[in-house]
Design an enzyme around this catalytic site. Structure first.
Site, mmCIF file in Angstrom:
data_model
loop_
_atom_site.group_PDB
_atom_site.id
_atom_site.type_symbol
_atom_site.label_atom_id
_atom_site.label_comp_id
_atom_site.label_asym_id
_atom_site.label_seq_id
_atom_site.Cartn_x
_atom_site.Cartn_y
_atom_site.Cartn_z
ATOM 1 N N ALA A 168 -13.869 5.711 -0.038
ATOM 2 C CA ALA A 168 -13.093 5.172 0.974
ATOM 3 C C ALA A 168 -13.582 5.808 2.374
ATOM 4 O O ALA A 168 -13.707 5.281 3.409
ATOM 5 C CB ALA A 168 -11.822 5.049 0.831
ATOM 6 N N HIS B 7 -6.053 -5.147 4.105
ATOM 7 C CA HIS B 7 -6.722 -4.251 3.063
ATOM 8 C C HIS B 7 -8.128 -4.714 3.303
ATOM 9 O O HIS B 7 -8.460 -5.939 3.101
ATOM 10 C CB HIS B 7 -6.292 -4.419 1.602
ATOM 11 C CG HIS B 7 -4.724 -4.271 1.238
ATOM 12 N ND1 HIS B 7 -4.352 -3.673 0.381
ATOM 13 C CD2 HIS B 7 -3.727 -4.032 2.311
ATOM 14 C CE1 HIS B 7 -3.081 -3.486 0.359
ATOM 15 N NE2 HIS B 7 -2.744 -3.420 1.515
ATOM 16 N N GLU C 63 4.286 -5.479 0.788
ATOM 17 C CA GLU C 63 2.744 -6.008 0.329
ATOM 18 C C GLU C 63 2.817 -7.090 -0.370
ATOM 19 O O GLU C 63 3.768 -7.163 -1.324
ATOM 20 C CB GLU C 63 2.141 -4.622 -0.568
ATOM 21 C CG GLU C 63 0.555 -5.096 -0.818
ATOM 22 C CD GLU C 63 0.152 -3.712 -1.623
ATOM 23 O OE1 GLU C 63 -0.078 -2.697 -1.022
ATOM 24 O OE2 GLU C 63 -0.312 -4.030 -2.816
ATOM 25 N N TYR D 23 -2.212 9.264 -3.644
ATOM 26 C CA TYR D 23 -1.920 8.971 -5.127
ATOM 27 C C TYR D 23 -1.064 10.271 -5.400
ATOM 28 O O TYR D 23 -1.377 11.330 -5.662
ATOM 29 C CB TYR D 23 -3.087 9.145 -5.957
ATOM 30 C CG TYR D 23 -4.055 7.938 -5.503
ATOM 31 C CD1 TYR D 23 -3.971 6.802 -6.222
ATOM 32 C CD2 TYR D 23 -5.013 8.054 -4.532
ATOM 33 C CE1 TYR D 23 -4.729 5.734 -5.985
ATOM 34 C CE2 TYR D 23 -5.565 6.916 -4.054
ATOM 35 C CZ TYR D 23 -5.453 5.680 -4.984
ATOM 36 O OH TYR D 23 -6.242 4.595 -4.387
HETATM 37 P P1 FAD Z 1 -11.238 7.058 -2.519
HETATM 38 O O1 FAD Z 1 -10.404 7.703 -1.453
HETATM 39 O O2 FAD Z 1 -12.796 7.014 -2.242
HETATM 40 O O3 FAD Z 1 -10.906 7.921 -3.660
HETATM 41 C C1 FAD Z 1 -11.501 7.407 -4.975
HETATM 42 C C2 FAD Z 1 -11.937 8.601 -5.723
HETATM 43 O O4 FAD Z 1 -12.836 9.324 -5.395
HETATM 44 C C3 FAD Z 1 -10.703 9.637 -5.873
HETATM 45 O O5 FAD Z 1 -10.487 10.290 -7.196
HETATM 46 C C4 FAD Z 1 -11.019 10.585 -4.851
HETATM 47 O O6 FAD Z 1 -10.680 11.980 -5.035
HETATM 48 C C5 FAD Z 1 -12.480 10.661 -5.004
HETATM 49 N N1 FAD Z 1 -13.282 11.111 -3.989
HETATM 50 C C6 FAD Z 1 -13.059 10.654 -2.695
HETATM 51 N N2 FAD Z 1 -13.949 11.317 -1.736
HETATM 52 C C7 FAD Z 1 -14.698 11.978 -2.394
HETATM 53 C C8 FAD Z 1 -16.078 12.677 -2.241
HETATM 54 N N3 FAD Z 1 -16.441 12.785 -0.969
HETATM 55 N N4 FAD Z 1 -16.718 13.440 -3.461
HETATM 56 C C9 FAD Z 1 -16.026 13.174 -4.636
HETATM 57 N N5 FAD Z 1 -14.962 12.572 -4.761
HETATM 58 C C10 FAD Z 1 -14.447 11.801 -3.951
HETATM 59 N N6 FAD Z 1 -7.731 -2.334 -4.621
HETATM 60 C C11 FAD Z 1 -8.321 -3.260 -4.381
HETATM 61 O O7 FAD Z 1 -9.295 -3.690 -4.972
HETATM 62 N N7 FAD Z 1 -7.637 -4.242 -3.422
HETATM 63 C C12 FAD Z 1 -6.583 -3.766 -2.761
HETATM 64 O O8 FAD Z 1 -6.016 -4.543 -1.583
HETATM 65 C C13 FAD Z 1 -6.079 -2.415 -2.884
HETATM 66 N N8 FAD Z 1 -4.796 -1.937 -2.298
HETATM 67 C C14 FAD Z 1 -4.320 -0.912 -2.611
HETATM 68 C C15 FAD Z 1 -3.112 -0.289 -1.914
HETATM 69 C C16 FAD Z 1 -2.651 0.724 -2.113
HETATM 70 C C17 FAD Z 1 -1.345 1.248 -1.629
HETATM 71 C C18 FAD Z 1 -3.195 1.619 -3.091
HETATM 72 C C19 FAD Z 1 -2.612 2.944 -3.254
HETATM 73 C C20 FAD Z 1 -4.352 1.315 -3.751
HETATM 74 C C21 FAD Z 1 -4.898 -0.075 -3.606
HETATM 75 N N9 FAD Z 1 -6.116 -0.477 -4.283
HETATM 76 C C22 FAD Z 1 -6.543 -1.671 -3.951
HETATM 77 C C23 FAD Z 1 -6.607 0.330 -5.510
HETATM 78 C C24 FAD Z 1 -7.687 1.192 -4.899
HETATM 79 O O9 FAD Z 1 -8.874 0.285 -4.436
HETATM 80 C C25 FAD Z 1 -8.188 2.003 -6.027
HETATM 81 O O10 FAD Z 1 -7.127 3.227 -6.208
HETATM 82 C C26 FAD Z 1 -9.714 2.844 -5.988
HETATM 83 O O11 FAD Z 1 -9.714 3.360 -7.274
HETATM 84 C C27 FAD Z 1 -9.517 3.968 -5.012
HETATM 85 O O12 FAD Z 1 -9.622 3.687 -3.783
HETATM 86 P P2 FAD Z 1 -9.422 4.804 -2.458
HETATM 87 O O13 FAD Z 1 -9.390 4.021 -1.407
HETATM 88 O O14 FAD Z 1 -8.360 5.490 -3.001
HETATM 89 O O15 FAD Z 1 -10.685 5.673 -2.933
#
Ligand code: FAD
Length: 286
Positions: free
Chosen positions: A124, A78, A17, A144
């Site tokens: 997401a 991303h 990455e 996570y």
């Molecule tokens: P989600 O999958 O939406 O989850 C976020 C939270 O919402 C979780 O607690 C989940 O349990 C909860 N949730 C999900 N769906 C629901 C639902 N339907 N109802 C209620 N709760 C729900 N950030 C950046 O800004 N830029 C990047 O390039 C970037 N790259 C990353 C790469 C990796 C490998 C990782 C692990 C993280 C990265 N991040 C990046 C950080 C990421 O954006 C954050 O961790 C963010 O807070 C959550 O993103 P997610 O896509 O996992 O969210």
């Protein structure tokens, strides 16, 4: 090549990455890093994307194009959604499609207290659905091992992850962790929940204490006692901390590979020395 195809060879996938240079810097500044990274023959290189609120991170797309065009390595772009409208995301998808970039890591993005989210996407999984309906892309997602910091509990977090996968994610990349037991426990729960897509383990090699404290405060990863001992023993000796940090990351990776992990994703922090050192140590294991 679509990333999901890379997991069908029977070999663990290796990926790096990187993040794009700041807007006021030349994109070419990253060439020295890319040269070294690409010589190490990763299966793909992922490029981070800003969480938004200050305009669209077009640098990510530019850099992904460059990796494909100049280095012939597959990029994973991303893409965050919380602070973007459907129209804005659609424009990015158009650009990716036109450039032949077919792999997206669909993310929500972290909340920024100074920025009001745009409301078109809550999670997401909403972005995953949107990209799937747009069509033509492979979609990866984040996971996570210690649970996401905002999740009510780990069970709910896994259920939310299952929903995200069901919407169209075919590969997961994990958040960093320093204790492999968290990864194994998470992986087992994910499999029991019916999440059957490949899960790559995210490894953050430590090169300085401040970097790790910042990352840990952002993502909530816990620091095992043996790791903390290394940090406090070598924190004021740069070279020694580098050696110890690499040895720690390598020992994590060796154990993960011995336990048949689907893939290793190295958060390189744009430091080619880190990637080179680790790949040299594990070259006969992959
Ligand atoms: P989600 O999958 O939406 O989850 C976020 C939270 O919402 C979780 O607690 C989940 O349990 C909860 N949730 C999900 N769906 C629901 C639902 N339907 N109802 C209620 N709760 C729900 N950030 C950046 O800004 N830029 C990047 O390039 C970037 N790259 C990353 C790469 C990796 C490998 C990782 C692990 C993280 C990265 N991040 C990046 C950080 C990421 O954006 C954050 O961790 C963010 O807070 C959550 O993103 P997610 O896509 O996992 O969210």
């Amino acid at each position: 090549m679509r990333i999901e195809e890379m997991f069908k060879t029977g070999k663990p996938v290796l990926s790096f990455e990187i993040f794009p240079p700041k807007r006021n810097r030349e994109l070419e500044e990253i060439d020295d890093t890319l040269k070294v990274l690409c010589e190490l023959e990763p299966d793909f290189i992922s490029v981070t994307f800003g969480a938004g609120g200050r305009g669209i991170s077009s640098r990510t797309v530019e850099l992904a194009k460059k990796i494909r065009r100049d280095y012939h390595v597959e990029p994973l772009v991303h893409l965050t959604c919380l602070n973007y409208t459907k129209q804005e995301i659609c424009e990015i998808l158009n650009e990716l499609e036109a450039a032949g970039l077919e792999n997206i890591l669909a993310l929500r993005g972290d909340r920024n207290p100074d920025v009001e989210p745009k409301q078109d996407f809550q999670y997401a999984s909403d972005l995953v659905k949107f990209i799937r309906e747009y069509g033509g892309f492979h979609i990866s997602g984040a996971c996570y091992p210690e649970g996401h910091t905002e999740a009510k509990n780990r069970i709910q977090d896994i259920r939310n992850l299952k929903h995200k996968v069901d919407e169209g994610v075919t590969h997961l990349v994990s958040q960093l962790f320093f204790d492999n037991e968290f990864f194994y426990g998470f992986q087992e729960k994910a499999r029991i929940a019916g999440i059957d897509v490949p899960i790559e383990a995210g490894i953050m090699p430590v090169i300085n204490k401040a970097q790790i404290e910042r990352m840990v405060s952002l993502c909530g990863a816990s620091l095992p006692a043996k790791f903390q001992r290394i940090m406090s023993k070598y924190e004021n000796r740069k070279e020694a901390l580098f050696d110890a940090g690499m040895a720690y990351a390598v020992s994590q990776i060796v154990e993960l590979l011995a336990n048949d992990v689907d893939g290793i994703h190295i958060f390189t922090m744009n430091n080619p020395k880190v990637a080179k050192r680790i790949c040299t140590e594990i070259r006969n294991l992959i």
